[in-house]
Design a protein around this motif. Structure first.
Motif: not given
Length: 768
Positions: A597-619
């Protein structure tokens, strides 16, 4: 692209026969001995103050076992969250009340719960509850709600001075300069209507207390992790609430928020009896969340050669009576606002407002569909002014590999917009020259393209877990807490594991949707399950595959790289006759004490919470790109239009199961084809289209000829290079149809729904 035995094939899903024969069980099919029936008392006004709620007559009715109001809820606040996620702050939390107290915020809001021996007794008890309302004026237009002095929807005490839910902005470059230098400017206002999910299975479930007093539920939901919120409302520890789940008879986002779960938990805890609740179609249409109506004011600049230099938009969203997932949907609308085009100067500003309309939340497309209508109608308007074809204007401006979005992020996955636009339009044109008239109707052709994300926002730190166990008879058990909402979410995981282990699909059995026994996969939302849980299944299967290959190499006395798993055998690659049965390899692993038996995990790319007044970068992790070409027939005498043919073209990355993939693409197109005409008829907070007799959805008789073209670039981030298509499948069909109507009769409809009366009125205007 690789050589596969199962991946990319048109396979029947593991649950296909059960569904075809009607054997599949859904939430409403489960019954238990001694079960009580639950009903909800709904507010009869969209805006009111609850002066008092007298339940004494209902409690005295024979056969009634519980009547509950807000005072009986341990913590009368629920929080709309996505389950597994990083805490991103209070601004995103969709707080709402389990049962109304203080102010009523929308027509149909739940005021009281009843559990009784029969549905009839429960309904009679609801009628006996005496509610003293003080009706309020309310506010039903988002622009009116945002004005100073507007009726305040969201505060019982009136201390809030605004109905604003959230503001959001994305932009780059200098739009003012671009507009000043533009050769042509197109400016329009578009309005899209609320849209119901109209799933076949209304909200339903059953709950009971097990022998240890654990609240246990079978509820069709898109989010198993809501058990945590239910535990919070009940002031219980999370391990005292269990959702075994049930196959979902359609979700489309409508079962992403909590529906009947908390009501069931409250009543079964109160009565110590199993309790069942099934909403009527009228309750479903009136109570549960809708796709957000939006007002969109677009301004687009271009050179005389047709190169777009600027896109500016103001978006106003109607959030309804509670926040729910409005902030999240608003982010998606704002980020999708520029469209699927390479534009150097962008300014998109959005604002959402509380009103006393039915709350709005997740719906297939999650905010991207609304703006897709606006920016694709803008593109056709530009083409008309510049004397260009619809295809030419899009090919000149569409995103290509290496282009950056308005946030500055360069998508990692393959961008196939140029190819799919050409293929879709070419396939429609290949049917022959467009006839001017057919049977007295005018014929028109139109197209639209679009983009939509798959996978959740990257600042949510998304993950998925899947467990796989090898059985001693050579079969395999897959465990995953994946809510299956009819798209084959569980079946595709079996297909991936079977491919990796060299087994026929029927040898892999899935056990899904049990918060006590299955690894949590996260939500079946945001077109994330294939991307997230598919990758988790792949990671997990490959760990066991390595153990199997190492043991098989030892048994066959060859090097590990010379062995492959295929057809329930481990064989030497260059000498298939030299093999050992899969089941014998499993036995050898077991005998040597190697884990099965094996239980595996996949993680999505992680980024910081954006500034909603000026969204930049990967979302978002990545995007799926769409193209639709449509032929319509318009009756100029009645305003009725019929879609004659649809060509669908998507880059799916890799079609894991071609049957499922094709079904999603066709189903999504028909889903949003219905959005064109479906009419909830909201009038000052009242839903007039509250049954399928008034709220008319497309039937099989309305489905036109559909041609589906799947491009498989292998450029997705999912398993084997797949992209998600569940939600993106409904993108671009609506504007393509509107553009085809324009081609037929010279009328560009800018407001949904498009009724025959509206279209006829506009046709008469252009004929004057």
């Amino acid at each position: 692209m690789g050589n596969f035995e199962l991946i990319g094939k048109a396979l029947p899903r593991h649950d296909a026969w059960a569904k075809a024969k009607g054997d599949q069980l859904y939430s409403d099919d489960f019954v238990m001995p001694g079960m009580l029936y639950a009903k909800v008392l709904h507010s009869k006004y969209p805006a009111a103050i609850l002066k008092s709620v007298d339940t004494s007559k209902a409690e005295a009715l024979p056969g009634v076992f519980a009547v509950m109001t807000a005072k009986d809820v341990p913590l009368n606040i629920e929080i709309s969250k996505f389950g597994q996620m990083k805490d991103v702050g209070g601004g995103f939390e969709g707080l709402y009340k389990v049962l109304a107290e203080g102010k009523v915020r929308f027509k149909g809001e739940a005021i009281a719960l009843v559990a009784a021996e029969t549905e009839e007794v429960a309904e009679e008890a609801c009628r006996l509850i005496d509610v003293d309302y003080e009706e309020q004026p309310g506010v039903f237009d988002p622009e009116e709600a945002l004005k100073p002095g507007a009726y305040i929807v969201s505060s019982d005490s009136g201390e809030n001075e605004s109905n604003v839910v959230m503001k959001c902005h994305v932009g780059k470059g200098d739009v003012d300069k671009a507009f000043a230098e533009a050769a042509v400017i197109v400016e329009n206002e578009y309005r899209v209507s609320p849209h119901d999910h109209a799933y076949l299975e209304p909200e339903a479930g059953v709950a009971w207390l097990d022998e240890n007093g654990v609240v246990t539920m079978r509820v069709g939901t898109q989010v198993l992790e809501h058990y945590r919120t239910i535990a919070k409302v009940m002031e219980m520890s999370q391990n005292r609430v269990r959702n075994i789940g049930a196959m979902v008879g359609g979700g489309f986002g409508g079962k992403e928020d909590i529906t009947v779960e908390t009501y069931l938990a409250l009543l079964t805890t109160k009565t110590k009896r199993p309790v069942k609740m099934v909403w009527t179609r009228e309750e479903s249409l009136e109570m549960h969340c809708k796709r957000h109506p939006e007002i969109m004011r677009y301004k687009t600049a271009a050179t005389k050669e047709g190169v777009i230099t600027a896109q500016q938009a103001e978006i106003i969203m109607d959030g309804g009576g509670y926040k729910l997932l409005t902030p999240w949907v608003q982010m998606y609308s704002t980020l999708s606002g520029p469209g699927c085009y390479n534009i150097p100067n962008v300014q998109i500003d959005s604002i959402s407002a509380f009103t006393n309309n039915t709350p709005c939340s997740a719906n297939r497309g999650f905010g991207a569909d609304q703006v897709n209508v606006a920016y694709e109608l803008q593109m056709d308007e530009l083409a008309v002014q510049l004397g260009m074809s619809p295809l030419e204007i899009r090919l000149k401006n569409c995103l290509r590999n290496g282009d950056e979005l308005a946030t500055g992020f360069v998508p990692e996955g393959y961008i196939a917009l140029e190819e799919i636009a050409q293929k879709a339009w070419g396939a429609l044109e290949a049917t022959g020259p467009k006839p001017e008239c057919v049977d007295g109707t005018k014929i028109g052709r139109g197209m639209a393209i679009g983009m939509m994300s798959y996978g959740r926002l990257t600042f949510m730190h998304d993950s998925a877990r899947v467990g796989v166990r090898l059985e001693l008879d050579g079969s395999v058990t897959l465990r995953a807490g994946v809510p299956d909402i009819g798209g084959g979410q569980a079946s595709v995981l079996c297909q991936i594991v079977a491919e990796e282990l060299g087994l026929p699909m029927e040898r892999v059995h899935s056990y899904i949707m049990d918060t006590h026994l299955t690894p949590l996969c996260g939500t079946t939302t945001a077109t994330r399950q294939l991307y997230m849980s598919g990758n988790a299944a792949l990671v997990t299967a490959r760990v066991l595959k390595e153990s199997l290959l190492n043991m098989a190499a030892k048994m066959l006395q060859v090097n590990r790289q010379d062995v492959k798993l295929i057809n329930e055998q481990a064989c030497v690659i260059n000498n298939p006759a030299q093999s050992v049965a899969f089941v014998k390899v499993v036995a050898a692993l077991s005998n040597d004490g190697i884990p099965l038996f094996h239980e595996g995990q996949f993680n999505a790319p992680f980024t910081d919470v954006p500034n909603l007044c000026d969204i930049k970068g990967q979302i978002h992790p990545d995007y799926t790109y769409s193209a639709h070409a449509v032929e319509v027939a318009v009756d100029e005498e009645t305003g009725r239009f019929d879609v004659r043919k649809i060509v669908i073209c998507y880059d799916v990355g890799r079609a894991i199961n071609k049957n499922s993939c094709e079904g999603q693409l066709e189903g999504g197109a028909i889903y949003n084809l219905g959005w064109l005409t479906e009419n909830l008829s909201w009038e000052k907070g009242y839903t007039k289209g509250h049954s399928f007799a008034e709220y008319l959805i497309p039937t099989s008789a309305d489905t036109p000829e559909i041609e589906t073209i799947m491009v498989e670039s292998g450029g997705g981030l999912g398993p084997y290079g797949a992209k998600g298509v569940g939600e993106p499948s409904d993108n671009s069909i609506t504007p393509a149809t509107i553009n085809a109507i324009y081609d037929a009769v010279g009328v560009r409809m800018k407001e949904l729904p498009i009724t025959p009366e509206k279209l006829l009125r506009e046709i008469k205007k252009v004929r004057k």
